[in-house]
Write an enzyme that holds these catalytic residues in place. Structure first.
Site, short mmCIF file in Angstrom:
data_model
loop_
_atom_site.label_atom_id
_atom_site.label_comp_id
_atom_site.label_asym_id
_atom_site.label_seq_id
_atom_site.Cartn_x
_atom_site.Cartn_y
_atom_site.Cartn_z
N SER A 30 0.91 -1.48 0.49
CA SER A 30 0.18 -0.20 0.26
C SER A 30 0.78 1.17 0.66
O SER A 30 0.61 2.00 -0.08
CB SER A 30 -0.71 0.08 1.33
OG SER A 30 -0.04 0.04 2.26
N HIS A 163 -39.45 22.99 -13.14
CA HIS A 163 -39.82 22.26 -14.82
C HIS A 163 -38.63 23.05 -15.19
O HIS A 163 -39.05 23.09 -17.14
CB HIS A 163 -41.01 21.72 -14.93
CG HIS A 163 -42.14 21.45 -14.15
ND1 HIS A 163 -42.22 19.79 -13.51
CD2 HIS A 163 -42.39 22.22 -13.15
CE1 HIS A 163 -43.07 19.89 -12.65
NE2 HIS A 163 -43.79 21.12 -11.84
N SER A 284 -11.71 25.62 -27.74
CA SER A 284 -11.83 24.79 -28.94
C SER A 284 -10.97 24.70 -29.79
O SER A 284 -10.83 25.79 -30.25
CB SER A 284 -13.26 24.60 -29.70
OG SER A 284 -13.31 24.00 -30.27
N LYS A 290 -16.09 28.97 -29.53
CA LYS A 290 -16.04 28.60 -28.19
C LYS A 290 -15.33 29.07 -27.21
O LYS A 290 -14.29 29.62 -27.23
CB LYS A 290 -15.67 27.09 -28.50
CG LYS A 290 -16.83 26.36 -29.42
CD LYS A 290 -17.72 26.68 -29.29
CE LYS A 290 -18.77 25.57 -27.90
NZ LYS A 290 -18.55 23.59 -28.01
N GLU A 297 -18.42 22.26 -15.91
CA GLU A 297 -19.01 20.51 -15.88
C GLU A 297 -18.07 19.69 -15.81
O GLU A 297 -18.27 18.88 -15.27
CB GLU A 297 -18.22 20.71 -17.53
CG GLU A 297 -19.01 21.36 -18.34
CD GLU A 297 -18.98 21.58 -19.93
OE1 GLU A 297 -17.99 20.41 -20.57
OE2 GLU A 297 -19.68 22.47 -20.96
N TYR A 324 -9.73 -6.58 11.67
CA TYR A 324 -9.75 -6.75 11.05
C TYR A 324 -9.60 -7.95 9.79
O TYR A 324 -8.88 -9.47 9.93
CB TYR A 324 -8.42 -5.90 11.36
CG TYR A 324 -7.09 -5.94 9.97
CD1 TYR A 324 -7.69 -4.20 9.55
CD2 TYR A 324 -6.61 -6.57 9.17
CE1 TYR A 324 -6.43 -3.76 8.20
CE2 TYR A 324 -6.00 -5.81 7.87
CZ TYR A 324 -5.74 -4.54 7.48
OH TYR A 324 -5.57 -4.09 6.56
#
Ligand code: ARG
Length: 466
Positions: A30, A163, A284, A290, A297, A324
């Site tokens: 780990s 709505h 873009s 754009k 987002e 554990y």
């Protein structure tokens, strides 16, 4: 990090007749992700060592050696020159091995009366406690930013939607205050979860406690834990504290996602309600015109990732018998990723919100096209004696007439309105105006500008007191 070696002298290798396979080392290690626990691991070890010394299990000389060695290790970690070794499996054995290299036998005595099972549970709780404090303060900063923007727009008219259809006029300030409420509840949940995170498992040892005369309360107090985990089996095995935190984090991200969705909609030219500063947007590579709201987002997308971590942790836990199991090592990546995602998101939104500019004219235009004061007309008719159902009907008819003529309700003249019902008086005109509609909703929780300003003051006071 070094390549895996074949260790002859791992902490547990005495029981084994051949070295563990390299594949298995890689699979079970780990250290790649738990090295971020190193500083809390040292903090907890120092408290444990001081306690062992206090109860007479560790000599003064050993304690001094451990402190000296740990100081060196901590400095190396902070300076990024500590070498974490994959063949030493995890952060606990990496630190302990280095300590032993530095100070000899005292390093080997540190692990008296504890196990990696209670050690890792302690580290996780300490780490998460610090993370919650950072997240809570980052969300508070975001709330301040929203309050500043709300303050600048306490009287800016926008359509309130149901709505996604124009419903009633609201103020933009009021709309933003809705998110302040959500984030305030997120903080409440985190602060509440912190009480259950902040309990000390150390002393549970592997699962059954230890035969050494330990003083758990001393360690609890040294590490600032509010309470002890009161059952050794539970202490080393349950990760509900992490699950609860991730649940609160997922809700925060859900709220962020709703805000993001609105920012994306509002910034689209179809709405044109807001603009987001260029430094938070991207272009873009193919469409020169754009300007994309990438940050909202991405945040909307990341909210799905955090919700996934919640489900992952629940699944991780549900099949485990006491106490554990190695399964629990899998708690780390989702937890750490949740912490990182939430912190980064809260911080970037605190910067993004002040970069929002509002197109008040576009917002107003959208309200005016939506017959948004139809409810106000119905309420007016009720005040002059009409039952609400009839008032609703008449107001709806007026809207239908306006729709067919391409006009808004607030454009109707007094005589046109009187044709609906003779009892209608001149005072109806103020009611149909957007400002009249807003001002009339002046109770706690309402959208009137005066109410919004009062609420901003209340929220600011709450934040200052927190
Ligand atoms: N790396 C382990 C974990 O994260 C530490 C505890 C290991 N305990 C054990 N008995 N193998 O859970």
């Amino acid at each position: 990090m070094t390549e895996p070696l074949s260790p002859e002298h791992l902490a547990w290798s005495g029981r084994f007749s051949e070295p563990v396979a390299l594949l298995v080392q890689r699979y079970t290690a780990s250290i790649g992700f738990d090295q971020r626990l190193a500083l809390v691991d040292i903090e907890a070890s120092l408290a444990h060592a001081a306690m062992l010394n206090h109860v007479g299990v560790l000599s003064d000389a050993d304690l001094a050696d451990i402190r000296r060695g740990m100081a060196q290790i901590e400095a190396d970690i902070r300076a990024d020159r500590f070498e974490f070794r994959l063949d030493l499996e995890d952060v606990h054995m990496n630190v302990e091995r280095r300590l032993t290299e530095l100070v000899g036998d005292a390093g080997k005595r540190l692990h008296t009366g504890r196990s990696r099972n209670d050690q890792v549970a302690t580290d996780m709780r300490l780490y998460l406690r610090y993370a919650i404090d950072d997240i809570v303060s980052a969300i508070a900063t975001l709330e301040e930013a929203l309050l500043d923007l709300a303050d600048a727009h306490s009287a800016t008219v926008m359509p309130g939607f149901t709505h996604l259809q124009v419903a009633q006029p609201v103020t933009f300030g009021h709309h933003l205050l809705a998110y302040v409420e959500m984030f305030a509840r997120d903080v409440e949940r985190l602060v509440d979860a912190r009480h259950r995170v902040n309990r000390l498992p150390l002393g549970a040892a592997a699962l059954a406690g230890t035969s050494y005369p330990i003083d758990r309360v001393m360690v609890q107090e040294a590490l600032g834990f509010e309470a002890l985990c009161r059952n050794s089996l539970d202490a080393v095995s349950d990760r509900d504290f992490a699950i609860e935190f991730v649940a609160a984090a997922a809700l925060f991200m859900t709220h962020i996602s709703r805000l993001s969705e609105e920012l994306v909609l509002w910034m689209s030219p179809r709405f044109g309600f807001i603009d987001i500063a260029d430094r938070f947007c991207t272009g873009s590579s193919i469409m020169p015109q754009k300007k994309n709201p990438d940050v909202p987002e991405l945040a909307r997308g990341k909210s799905g990732r955090v919700a996934g971590h919640l489900l992952g942790l629940l699944m991780l836990m549900k099949g485990q018998p006491l106490a554990y199991n190695k399964d629990n090592q899998e708690d780390k990546e989702p937890l750490f990723d949740t912490i990182d995602t939430v912190l980064a998101t809260a911080r970037i939104f605190s910067e993004l919100v002040p970069g929002i500019t509002v197109n008040a004219a576009a917002m107003r235009e959208a309200v005016e096209e939506g017959h948004a004061t139809a409810t106000d007309l119905a309420d007016y008719l009720v005040r002059i004696g009409m039952p609400f159902r009839d008032a609703h009907e008449i107001s709806a008819k007026a809207v239908r007439a306006c729709v067919s003529q391409g006009r808004d309700l607030s454009d109707l003249s007094l005589s046109e309105l009187k044709a609906l019902d003779q009892r209608i008086g001149e005072d109806v005109l103020a009611v149909l105006k957007i400002e009249g509609s807003l001002a009339s909703r002046s109770h706690l929780g309402g959208t009137a500008p005066a109410q919004v300003r009062a609420e901003i003051a209340w929220q600011r006071k709450r934040l200052r007191a927190a």
